[in-house]
Design a protein around this motif. Structure first.
Motif, mmCIF file in Angstrom:
data_model
loop_
_atom_site.group_PDB
_atom_site.id
_atom_site.type_symbol
_atom_site.label_atom_id
_atom_site.label_comp_id
_atom_site.label_asym_id
_atom_site.label_seq_id
_atom_site.Cartn_x
_atom_site.Cartn_y
_atom_site.Cartn_z
ATOM 1 N N HIS A 313 -28.601 4.675 -37.018
ATOM 2 C CA HIS A 313 -28.867 4.502 -35.589
ATOM 3 C C HIS A 313 -29.586 5.730 -35.039
ATOM 4 O O HIS A 313 -29.176 6.866 -35.276
ATOM 5 C CB HIS A 313 -27.554 4.299 -34.824
ATOM 6 C CG HIS A 313 -27.754 4.229 -33.327
ATOM 7 N ND1 HIS A 313 -28.426 3.195 -32.724
ATOM 8 C CD2 HIS A 313 -27.392 5.088 -32.339
ATOM 9 C CE1 HIS A 313 -28.460 3.407 -31.418
ATOM 10 N NE2 HIS A 313 -27.840 4.559 -31.162
ATOM 11 N N GLY A 314 -30.660 5.484 -34.299
ATOM 12 C CA GLY A 314 -31.371 6.589 -33.664
ATOM 13 C C GLY A 314 -32.417 6.043 -32.722
ATOM 14 O O GLY A 314 -33.038 5.024 -33.009
ATOM 15 N N VAL A 315 -32.626 6.689 -31.610
ATOM 16 C CA VAL A 315 -33.628 6.222 -30.655
ATOM 17 C C VAL A 315 -35.023 6.426 -31.227
ATOM 18 O O VAL A 315 -35.218 7.151 -32.208
ATOM 19 C CB VAL A 315 -33.507 6.975 -29.306
ATOM 20 C CG1 VAL A 315 -32.140 6.713 -28.686
ATOM 21 C CG2 VAL A 315 -33.749 8.467 -29.498
ATOM 22 N N THR A 316 -36.028 5.770 -30.628
ATOM 23 C CA THR A 316 -37.411 5.917 -31.065
ATOM 24 C C THR A 316 -37.824 7.384 -31.035
ATOM 25 O O THR A 316 -37.585 8.086 -30.048
ATOM 26 C CB THR A 316 -38.342 5.106 -30.143
ATOM 27 O OG1 THR A 316 -37.929 3.741 -30.170
ATOM 28 C CG2 THR A 316 -39.777 5.210 -30.604
ATOM 29 N N SER A 318 -36.676 9.699 -33.092
ATOM 30 C CA SER A 318 -35.603 10.623 -33.504
ATOM 31 C C SER A 318 -35.691 11.017 -34.968
ATOM 32 O O SER A 318 -34.879 11.810 -35.449
ATOM 33 C CB SER A 318 -34.232 9.988 -33.219
ATOM 34 O OG SER A 318 -34.081 8.770 -33.934
ATOM 35 N N LYS A 320 -36.047 8.725 -37.840
ATOM 36 C CA LYS A 320 -35.449 7.824 -38.838
ATOM 37 C C LYS A 320 -36.387 7.613 -40.030
ATOM 38 O O LYS A 320 -35.947 7.609 -41.181
ATOM 39 C CB LYS A 320 -35.115 6.464 -38.201
ATOM 40 C CG LYS A 320 -34.079 6.533 -37.084
ATOM 41 C CD LYS A 320 -33.676 5.158 -36.582
ATOM 42 C CE LYS A 320 -34.830 4.394 -35.956
ATOM 43 N NZ LYS A 320 -35.398 5.055 -34.757
#
Length: 401
Positions: A313-316, A318, A320
């Motif tokens: 899980h990670g925001v745009t 971040s 990934k």
């Protein structure tokens, strides 16, 4: 030591909405060659279709079996793992095993026969026009064949309508006015080949090559330049690429061929959509604390082996994708392959760019908007182990890795 008994029967599935396999007798000439996963040509009703061998067996209770007509590939197109996977998908989703296999293979591989209709020998437009005791529909059919030469039954249906077509064909065949035969269509996709040029075997060492270049330098500088380029490519170069680099015509190559300094050969060319995607230069990224923590957990899972679902899980923005790249490096270090699925085709180029920047020619693309030739070549590169990472939307989950 007794000789191993070769299986006499094969269970074959077809890309049709039929859930069970069909049993065929294996001709003796094929028994040592045929393996599960092979594509075969087999009679099916009035047609001949491409089928996929899913099992070989020594026994069957069935009688009056038909023979397999041909094996279509030197090696099986489906590995044991892909056979198992497609079989499981068919079972789980109440689907036809043959249709699942067809979805896992590149389009254009299957060949099948068609009923082909043509005028009987001695019939032409003039003789057809003078015929009596045949209907207007039948006259129209014969005149169409006189104009077109020969047509498939499906083409006649489109031009004349289905209506009484089969009845008219039977009547005209009995009257010896036309013939209906079975013809195989060609496979729609094939490997692509191009002309390559390499140094002749007579130029054994670098000293020989350099001596020839020196001899040609003054009078034939174009020929010397060709040899100079080929000297650094032991396996040769594609002729179009060689001419593009040197900005020469093909004349110097023809002269070198006559002198026996170079030779030509046909080489396979892979159609690669990924070439069009700009690879982003690999950069040294310093992972932040969260990325390092995630990577540590994931590499531990990889080291342990087996299957484990993980949600990252990670925001745009971040980081990934960088974690995925580092995870793939670990996967490749273990000698394993990877499939990278993207949510939609439009996101493929930017993803491929990032992964190509790190893994270069190990990356291949697979999605439905590629041409049939591009999909076929990408699939073959994966199947033969030339590439180890597939990138694409959900259909890439069936990549042969």
């Amino acid at each position: 030591m007794p000789l191993r008994k070769l299986p006499q029967f094969a269970e074959v599935v077809f890309p049709l909405p039929v859930r069970h396999a069909f049993t065929y007798r294996i001709p003796e000439v094929f028994r040592i060659l045929l393996k599960p996963g092979h594509r075969v040509l087999a009679p099916f009703g009035r047609r001949r279709l491409t089928g996929y061998v899913v099992r070989l067996t020594d026994q069957t209770e069935l009688t009056e079996l038909k023979d397999i007509e041909d094996i279509l590939d030197a090696d099986p197109v489906l590995s044991p793992e892909m056979l198992s996977l497609t079989g499981w998908i068919a079972e789980y989703y109440f689907s036809s095993w043959g249709e699942v296999v067809a979805a896992a293979l590149p389009t254009g591989l299957n060949i099948q026969s068609h009923r082909q209709v043509r005028l009987a020998d001695g019939q032409d437009k003039e003789s057809v026009s003078n015929l009596e005791q045949i209907s207007e529909e039948q006259t129209k059919l014969l005149l169409l064949l006189a104009r077109e030469g020969s047509l498939r039954v499906s083409q006649l249906e489109r031009k004349l309508g289905r209506g009484n077509l089969n009845h008219n064909l039977r009547q005209l065949q009995r009257a010896n006015l036309l013939s209906v035969g079975s013809e195989l269509a060609k496979q729609k996709v094939k490997a692509k080949f191009a002309n390559y040029v390499r140094l002749a075997d007579s130029l054994k060492g670098n000293g020989d090559v350099q001596a020839r270049i020196h001899e040609l330098q003054q009078k034939f500088p174009g020929q010397a330049e060709i040899l100079q380029n080929l000297a650094s490519h032991a396996k040769g170069m594609r002729q179009t690429e060689l001419l593009r680099r040197t900005k020469l015509s093909s004349s110097p190559i023809k002269s070198l061929l006559k002198k026996g300094f170079v030779c030509e050969y046909k080489g396979e060319v892979f159609r690669d959509e990924a070439i069009e995607y700009d690879s982003q230069p690999a950069e040294e990224f310093l992972l932040n604390e969260d990325q390092r923590a995630v990577l540590k957990k994931l590499t531990a899972r990889i080291d342990a082996g087996g299957f484990a679902p993980v949600l990252l899980h990670g925001v745009t923005g971040s980081g990934k994708t960088q974690v995925y790249i580092e995870v793939l490096s670990e996967v490749r270090r273990h000698g394993k392959n990877a499939i990278v699925l993207v949510p939609e085709i439009s996101l493929t180029p930017q993803t491929v760019g990032r992964f190509k920047g790190r893994f270069g020619e190990e990356v291949a693309v697979l999605h439905s908007r590629m041409s049939a030739g591009e999909r076929y070549d990408s699939w073959r590169k994966m199947q033969t182990g030339r590439v180890n990472i597939a990138v694409g939307p959900r259909s890439a989950v069936l990549a042969p890795l």
